[in-house]
Design an enzyme around this catalytic site. Structure first.
Site, PDB file in Angstrom:
ATOM      1  N   SER B 175      41.522 128.303  81.667  1.00 37.88           N
ATOM      2  CA  SER B 175      42.093 129.636  81.557  1.00 37.88           C
ATOM      3  C   SER B 175      41.242 130.645  82.329  1.00 37.88           C
ATOM      4  CB  SER B 175      42.211 129.992  80.073  1.00 37.88           C
ATOM      5  OG  SER B 175      42.977 131.146  79.896  1.00 37.88           O
ATOM      6  N   ASP B 344      52.772 125.173  79.082  1.00 30.34           N
ATOM      7  CA  ASP B 344      51.953 126.386  79.141  1.00 30.34           C
ATOM      8  C   ASP B 344      52.776 127.472  79.836  1.00 30.34           C
ATOM      9  OD1 ASP B 344      50.123 128.394  79.614  1.00 30.34           O
ATOM     10  OD2 ASP B 344      48.580 127.085  80.454  1.00 30.34           O
ATOM     11  N   HIS B 377      49.541 126.717  76.241  1.00 33.60           N
ATOM     12  CA  HIS B 377      48.271 127.040  76.888  1.00 33.60           C
ATOM     13  C   HIS B 377      47.082 126.433  76.133  1.00 33.60           C
ATOM     14  CE1 HIS B 377      45.703 129.310  79.528  1.00 33.60           C
ATOM     15  NE2 HIS B 377      45.133 129.955  78.539  1.00 33.60           N
TER      16      HIS B 377
END
Lengths: 204, 415
Positions: B175, B344, B377
């Site tokens: 991320s 995601d 995610h």
């Protein structure tokens, strides 16, 4: 150590050896449907090629990573949008063409990303197949070991069929090799071979 | 570079053996952070200057004599330097990437020296808005400068200098951590051999920025925010922060995960499953999000949330290259591994593919795995055998290319 050996002495099938023989040392190679990366590892180790593979299966991608083959996980049916025009010298599609939905599109895409293309596919013209059909059954043989209802092979063709398609797409065939099991077939290959391998050059 | 480490010499991060706590196999064990002070001012992207700062750091494994086996792990929004192992002062506090990092795990601390660093502006020990501003003797609060991913990378590069690491074996992150890894490859191309970017993106979309803005407005409009200078007033904008976290949390989960975990299940249905026809918690998902929000607001700092979401918004290495990501990535020399997850929707696979396409265009070395996982995610933090096998395969391969020893055991997700 939990690693697959990538030594250049590992057994490489005869058709892959032939494909490797058509690839210039040190050139850039894209292998579509690269499986566990055998061909690319061989090209990297024995011909100093710079390679990349495309593969959909998780397990095959993991196998590629373990042997140090660069791999992009994607479905070939989605095309080759990740790759620029002429990014490679040679693009290989081994034993996959016959299972693709959009046969023409992938061939055009191959011509776009590399100057030379190499494809291999099972030869539907192999004579026992005709024998099988005469007997009222769909053929089930070594290169095509599936029953009609569970086969991934949806676009089967003969050598001549492929040559016609290549011609209509302006792909100039430069080399052909034909195999039965692990042996090369030179006499009457249209009938006697189970696997055909073509190398072509794209027009532009 | 002036580094005063004498003050902290005896708090060095080390694995501390303890007879009373049982260490699970594959864990690096009990760990404590080291605070490293940097007295050389840090010039920030904004033009502001941070006169001095401290970084909270944990390390696992041993740095080899050649200093060739170092891996830097960059954290995302709400994580810290506590990547792996159990906190010495609270063994139940397990590192955020403990399933990835440890002896015999994918990032194998039997062979790699792993550094977890808390970024500047965070609230877990490194200098941040709650720290004392040396110029005023009071907490920085609203006066704390805005930082960017590039600023963090600059500070991390100084940390590498401190450890005498010329070149990392890998810089890795998920991320926002992946953005830092990507930025490393662009801004310090000779200082990392491998760049591992997981569930990340080359820039936020309008939708991503939109969610961040809603979260920030929630914090800023909390009456307890006091323009960011709430520390001395003895309050925290807990309500605003908890709503911010609730919004963020939704974006970390997939629709599928939320449907499976909560569906439309009622929290405490009335007689015969009747609704309460009010605005208190009616559905399980509301209860869960409120709980997550409240928990978060007890340990996280609101100013840090503002700062980090802004750093996310600003990240866009292609900005100075006319939006051409390939051109932005031109300086990179590292070998790249990218991983994305199909569900995601915060940083979807298409964003990773954009990076892959640019790297391929530059003829950079890149491997890309797109893991078909249902967890959204959050998947990058979870136990997924395929994902872990890709990362493990990559690090094992890296070890052999660096001349490090082979794997002696497999622990954790793949054991």
């Amino acid at each position: 150590m939990n690693q697959i050996s990538a030594s250049p002495t590992a057994h490489v099938r005869a058709d892959l050896k032939r494909i490797a023989g058509w690839i210039e040392p040190g050139s850039r190679v894209l292998d579509l449907g690269c499986g566990d990366g055998t061909l690319l590892a061989h090209l990297q180790n024995s011909k100093q090629c710079v390679g990349a593979g495309v593969e959909l299966s998780d397990q095959q991608v993991i196998a590629c990573v373990r042997r140090g083959v660069r791999v992009i996980q994607q479905n070939l049916e989605e095309g080759l949008a990740l790759f620029d025009d002429h990014q490679f010298d040679t693009v290989v599609l081994s034993r996959t063409l016959q299972s693709m939905h959009n046969t023409e599109r992938i061939l055009r895409e191959m011509a776009r990303v590399a100057r030379y293309g190499i494809v291999s596919f099972p030869n539907f013209g192999y004579w026992p197949h005709g024998w099988s059909i005469l007997g009222g059954r769909m053929p089930v043989t070594g290169e095509m070991p599936y029953q009609w209802y569970d086969t991934p092979n949806i676009h089967l063709c003969t050598l001549r069929d492929f040559e016609d398609l290549a011609g209509s797409l302006s792909l100039r065939i430069t080399h052909v090799a034909t195999f039965k099991e692990d042996k090369e077939v030179k006499l009457l290959p249209g009938w006697r071979s189970t696997l055909a391998v073509y190398r072509f050059e794209s027009g532009s | 570079m002036a580094i005063d480490t004498s003050l902290y010499a005896d708090t060095a991060a080390k694995t501390i053996p303890s007879p009373d706590t049982s260490i699970p196999p594959g864990s690096v064990g009990l760990v404590a952070p080291e605070l490293i002070r940097f007295d050389e001012p840090l010039k920030l992207t904004s033009g502001q200057i941070l006169p001095q700062y401290e970084l909270a750091v944990e390390t696992y494994g041993e740095l080899n004599a050649e200093r060739s086996n170092a891996v830097l792990i960059c954290h995302a929004l709400n994580a810290s330097h506590h990547v792996a192992g159990m906190s010495a002062d609270n063994p139940r506090d397990v590192g955020w990437w403990d399933n990835m990092v440890g002896p015999g795990k994918a990032v194998d601390t039997d062979r790699y020296f792993v550094i977890g660093v808390n970024n500047i502006g965070s609230c877990f020990g490194s200098t941040g808005p709650a720290s004392i501003n040396p110029a005023t003797g009071r907490p920085w609060g609203a006066a704390f400068p805005v930082l960017t991913v590039e600023d963090w990378v600059r500070a991390q590069a100084r940390l590498a200098d401190y450890f005498g690491i010329e070149c990392f074996a890998a810089v890795m992150g998920g991320s926002l951590g992946g953005m830092q890894a990507l930025s490393w490859a662009i801004t310090c191309p000779t200082r990392l051999r491998h760049c591992v970017v997981i569930a990340s993106t080359p820039r936020l979309s309008a939708q991503n920025i939109g969610f961040n803005e809603v979260a920030r407005r929630s914090i800023i409009s909390d009456p307890d925010f006091h323009g960011g200078d709430y520390y001395e007033k003895g309050v925290v904008p807990a309500h605003g922060l908890s709503v911010a976290r609730m919004i963020g949390h939704i974006t970390y989960l997939s629709d599928e995960t939320m449907a499976q975990r909560f569906g439309r299940q009622q929290r405490a249905p009335g007689q015969g499953g009747e609704f309460h026809y009010g605005y208190d918690v009616e559905f399980e998902v509301e209860s869960y999000l409120r709980y997550q929000g409240e928990k978060f607001s007890r340990y996280f700092d609101a100013n840090t949330y503002l700062l980090i979401t802004r750093a996310l918004d600003y990240f866009d290495p292609s900005r100075n290259c006319g939006g051409d990501l390939a051109r932005a990535l031109k300086p990179a020399e590292a070998d790249f591994l990218l991983v994305s997850f199909t569900t995601d929707w915060r940083f979807p696979p298409e964003r990773s593919r954009e990076i892959v396409r640019s790297l391929l265009k530059n003829k950079s070395a890149v491997t890309y795995a797109e893991i078909d996982a249902p967890h959204g995610h959050d998947a990058f933090l979870l136990d997924d055998a395929r994902y872990h096998a890709v990362v493990q395969g990559y690090f094992d391969r890296m070890a052999s290319s660096l001349g490090l020893p082979g794997r002696s055991r497999t622990m954790g997700v793949l054991a």
